[in-house]
Design a protein around this motif. Structure first.
Motif, mmCIF file in Angstrom:
data_model
loop_
_atom_site.group_PDB
_atom_site.id
_atom_site.type_symbol
_atom_site.label_atom_id
_atom_site.label_comp_id
_atom_site.label_asym_id
_atom_site.label_seq_id
_atom_site.Cartn_x
_atom_site.Cartn_y
_atom_site.Cartn_z
ATOM 1 N N ASP A 43 0.848 -1.190 0.000
ATOM 2 C CA ASP A 43 0.000 0.000 0.000
ATOM 3 C C ASP A 43 0.882 1.238 0.000
ATOM 4 N N THR A 83 0.207 5.079 1.537
ATOM 5 C CA THR A 83 -0.798 5.739 2.374
ATOM 6 C C THR A 83 -0.224 6.976 3.052
ATOM 7 N N THR A 96 -1.342 2.584 -7.044
ATOM 8 C CA THR A 96 -0.870 3.888 -7.499
ATOM 9 C C THR A 96 -1.608 4.967 -6.718
ATOM 10 N N LYS A 97 -0.832 5.742 -5.940
ATOM 11 C CA LYS A 97 -1.391 6.827 -5.134
ATOM 12 C C LYS A 97 -0.319 7.890 -4.923
#
Length: 145
Positions: free
Chosen positions: A93, A95, A119-120
């Protein structure tokens, strides 16, 4: 450790973790969790480099996770499960939230050996782990988009 239809390869011995930092930032270890086994992950992963460590199993199981701080409060999470009589799994993740190891353990239990990329926040994380090995190679990658 891993069991497949053809049989088991026995209790986990260790998990070989390779973390690839394909970003322009040095990554700083901000948290780690050892459910089963132990390791000394690197405190820093230099930009555009790779770091490796071995997560030694205890009682035939290797299950842990690491969190690296990237930039602007962004965290890269990688967790793995190399448990006796189960297929190996990895969870990833990206975050900005506080890391909740209880939730990560539940998500890891429902993951696979090759989860979808995440993808973030301008980054992409990928990971794979050998599904049926007592000494699997886990490769996780963080890339700046």
């Amino acid at each position: 450790m891993a069991t497949n239809v053809g049989g088991s390869s026995g209790p986990a011995k260790y998990t070989n973790v390779s973390l690839q930092n394909n970003s322009d930032d040095n990554l700083m270890l901000s948290d780690q969790k050892d459910w089963y086994g132990s390791a000394n992950p690197p405190a820093v992963i230099q930009q555009n480099s790779e770091a490796e460590f071995k997560h030694e199993a205890s009682s035939g199981n290797s299950k842990g996770g690491v969190v690296y701080s990237v930039e602007n409060g962004i965290k890269w999470v990688t967790a793995w499960s190399n448990m006796e009589d189960e297929s190996n799994k990895v969870y990833i993740d990206i975050t900005k939230d506080a890391v909740d190891w209880f939730s990560i353990e539940l998500l890891l239990a429902n993951s696979t050996s090759n989860p979808p990329s995440v993808t973030k926040f301008g980054f992409t994380a990928t990971a794979t782990i050998q599904p049926d090995s007592s000494t699997p190679a886990l490769t996780a990658n963080l890339k700046k988009n």
